[in-house]
Write an enzyme that holds these catalytic residues in place. Structure first.
Site, PDB file in Angstrom:
ATOM      1  N   ASP A  44      15.357   6.028   2.894  1.00  0.00           N
ATOM      2  CA  ASP A  44      15.099   4.710   3.470  1.00  0.00           C
ATOM      3  C   ASP A  44      16.270   4.296   4.359  1.00  0.00           C
ATOM      4  O   ASP A  44      17.431   4.490   4.014  1.00  0.00           O
ATOM      5  CB  ASP A  44      14.880   3.677   2.354  1.00  0.00           C
ATOM      6  CG  ASP A  44      14.209   2.424   2.873  1.00  0.00           C
ATOM      7  OD1 ASP A  44      13.031   2.190   2.531  1.00  0.00           O
ATOM      8  OD2 ASP A  44      14.849   1.677   3.651  1.00  0.00           O
ATOM      9  N   ILE A  45      15.944   3.731   5.516  1.00  0.00           N
ATOM     10  CA  ILE A  45      16.982   3.346   6.487  1.00  0.00           C
ATOM     11  C   ILE A  45      17.806   2.162   5.973  1.00  0.00           C
ATOM     12  O   ILE A  45      18.926   1.938   6.438  1.00  0.00           O
ATOM     13  CB  ILE A  45      16.318   3.009   7.851  1.00  0.00           C
ATOM     14  CG1 ILE A  45      17.290   3.146   8.996  1.00  0.00           C
ATOM     15  CG2 ILE A  45      15.667   1.639   7.835  1.00  0.00           C
ATOM     16  CD1 ILE A  45      16.641   3.093  10.377  1.00  0.00           C
TER      17      ILE A  45
ATOM     18  N   ASN B 268       4.510  -1.152  -2.469  1.00  0.00           N
ATOM     19  CA  ASN B 268       4.313  -2.539  -2.053  1.00  0.00           C
ATOM     20  C   ASN B 268       2.983  -2.648  -1.320  1.00  0.00           C
ATOM     21  O   ASN B 268       2.644  -1.772  -0.514  1.00  0.00           O
ATOM     22  CB  ASN B 268       5.449  -2.982  -1.130  1.00  0.00           C
ATOM     23  CG  ASN B 268       6.775  -3.108  -1.860  1.00  0.00           C
ATOM     24  OD1 ASN B 268       6.806  -3.481  -3.029  1.00  0.00           O
ATOM     25  ND2 ASN B 268       7.861  -2.780  -1.189  1.00  0.00           N
TER      26      ASN B 268
ATOM     27  N   VAL C 261       5.542  -1.878   6.278  1.00  0.00           N
ATOM     28  CA  VAL C 261       5.015  -0.756   7.062  1.00  0.00           C
ATOM     29  C   VAL C 261       3.625  -0.427   6.527  1.00  0.00           C
ATOM     30  O   VAL C 261       3.481  -0.061   5.347  1.00  0.00           O
ATOM     31  CB  VAL C 261       5.934   0.479   6.982  1.00  0.00           C
ATOM     32  CG1 VAL C 261       5.316   1.641   7.752  1.00  0.00           C
ATOM     33  CG2 VAL C 261       7.323   0.151   7.533  1.00  0.00           C
TER      34      VAL C 261
ATOM     35  N   HIS D 286       3.419   4.331   1.277  1.00  0.00           N
ATOM     36  CA  HIS D 286       4.622   5.105   0.967  1.00  0.00           C
ATOM     37  C   HIS D 286       5.072   4.685  -0.423  1.00  0.00           C
ATOM     38  O   HIS D 286       4.976   3.507  -0.794  1.00  0.00           O
ATOM     39  CB  HIS D 286       5.721   4.830   1.992  1.00  0.00           C
ATOM     40  CG  HIS D 286       5.925   3.377   2.270  1.00  0.00           C
ATOM     41  ND1 HIS D 286       5.090   2.659   3.089  1.00  0.00           N
ATOM     42  CD2 HIS D 286       6.833   2.502   1.792  1.00  0.00           C
ATOM     43  CE1 HIS D 286       5.476   1.405   3.127  1.00  0.00           C
ATOM     44  NE2 HIS D 286       6.536   1.270   2.337  1.00  0.00           N
TER      45      HIS D 286
HETATM   46  P1  AMP Z   1       7.698  -1.647   2.593  1.00  0.00           P
HETATM   47  O1  AMP Z   1       8.409  -2.967   2.750  1.00  0.00           O
HETATM   48  O2  AMP Z   1       7.302  -1.343   1.179  1.00  0.00           O
HETATM   49  O3  AMP Z   1       6.544  -1.523   3.574  1.00  0.00           O
HETATM   50  O4  AMP Z   1       8.765  -0.535   2.928  1.00  0.00           O
HETATM   51  C1  AMP Z   1       9.020  -0.066   4.212  1.00  0.00           C
HETATM   52  C2  AMP Z   1      10.347   0.614   4.128  1.00  0.00           C
HETATM   53  O5  AMP Z   1      10.509   1.413   5.284  1.00  0.00           O
HETATM   54  C3  AMP Z   1      11.524  -0.360   4.090  1.00  0.00           C
HETATM   55  O6  AMP Z   1      12.266  -0.159   2.886  1.00  0.00           O
HETATM   56  C4  AMP Z   1      12.334   0.002   5.334  1.00  0.00           C
HETATM   57  O7  AMP Z   1      13.719  -0.072   5.123  1.00  0.00           O
HETATM   58  C5  AMP Z   1      11.873   1.432   5.608  1.00  0.00           C
HETATM   59  N1  AMP Z   1      11.984   1.868   6.988  1.00  0.00           N
HETATM   60  C6  AMP Z   1      11.580   1.216   8.095  1.00  0.00           C
HETATM   61  N2  AMP Z   1      11.856   1.946   9.199  1.00  0.00           N
HETATM   62  C7  AMP Z   1      12.442   3.082   8.773  1.00  0.00           C
HETATM   63  C8  AMP Z   1      12.955   4.235   9.425  1.00  0.00           C
HETATM   64  N3  AMP Z   1      12.944   4.376  10.762  1.00  0.00           N
HETATM   65  N4  AMP Z   1      13.506   5.212   8.666  1.00  0.00           N
HETATM   66  C9  AMP Z   1      13.540   5.090   7.320  1.00  0.00           C
HETATM   67  N5  AMP Z   1      13.061   4.032   6.647  1.00  0.00           N
HETATM   68  C10 AMP Z   1      12.525   3.033   7.360  1.00  0.00           C
END
Ligand code: AMP
Length: 113
Positions: free
Chosen positions: A30-31, A87, A96, A100
């Site tokens: 995760d970023i 989530n 997103v 995931h």
């Molecule tokens: P959610 O809030 O459950 O939809 O989680 C989406 C996750 O994606 C969040 O924890 C973000 O930090 C992660 N995320 C968004 N963009 C990226 C990226 N480019 N690389 C890695 N993780 C990401």
């Protein structure tokens, strides 16, 4: 349909290290990690939310969960413990819209809402 961030990572339009990959799933760090281990396990096929799952996706979901378990063992957090989170939609704080599984661990987690 517009590509999700995760589809763009898979097609290398957005740079990210893919730390695990099979025919159907992949995993990235995760970023914005909330713990020392914060990995996302993602199906290659875009499914927007858990609400969109169908019976035919059972094997795919199984592979995602088993991948998270495998990565937990690889990171050595299987005994200290970890959390797996999907989530979903607004109240679940999904950001997103491509499902995931979050694998979070490596420190004591709290539970408050
Ligand atoms: P959610 O809030 O459950 O939809 O989680 C989406 C996750 O994606 C969040 O924890 C973000 O930090 C992660 N995320 C968004 N963009 C990226 C990226 N480019 N690389 C890695 N993780 C990401």
């Amino acid at each position: 349909m517009e590509k999700s961030i995760f589809e763009k990572i898979l097609s290398k339009e957005i740079p990210s290290e893919i730390i695990y990959e099979t025919q159907h799933v992949f995993a990235i760090n995760d970023i914005n990690p909330v713990a020392p281990v914060h990995i996302l396990v993602i199906p290659k096929m875009k499914i927007a939310t858990i609400n969109d799952l169908e019976d035919k996706d059972m094997d795919l979901i199984g592979e995602i969960v088993l991948t998270a378990k495998k990565l937990a063992f690889e990171r050595g957090i299987q005994d200290s413990g970890y959390r797996l989170i999907w989530n979903t939609n607004g109240h679940g704080q999904q950001t997103v819209y491509h499902i995931h599984l979050h694998l979070i661990g490596g420190k004591q987690l709290s539970w408050s809402f």
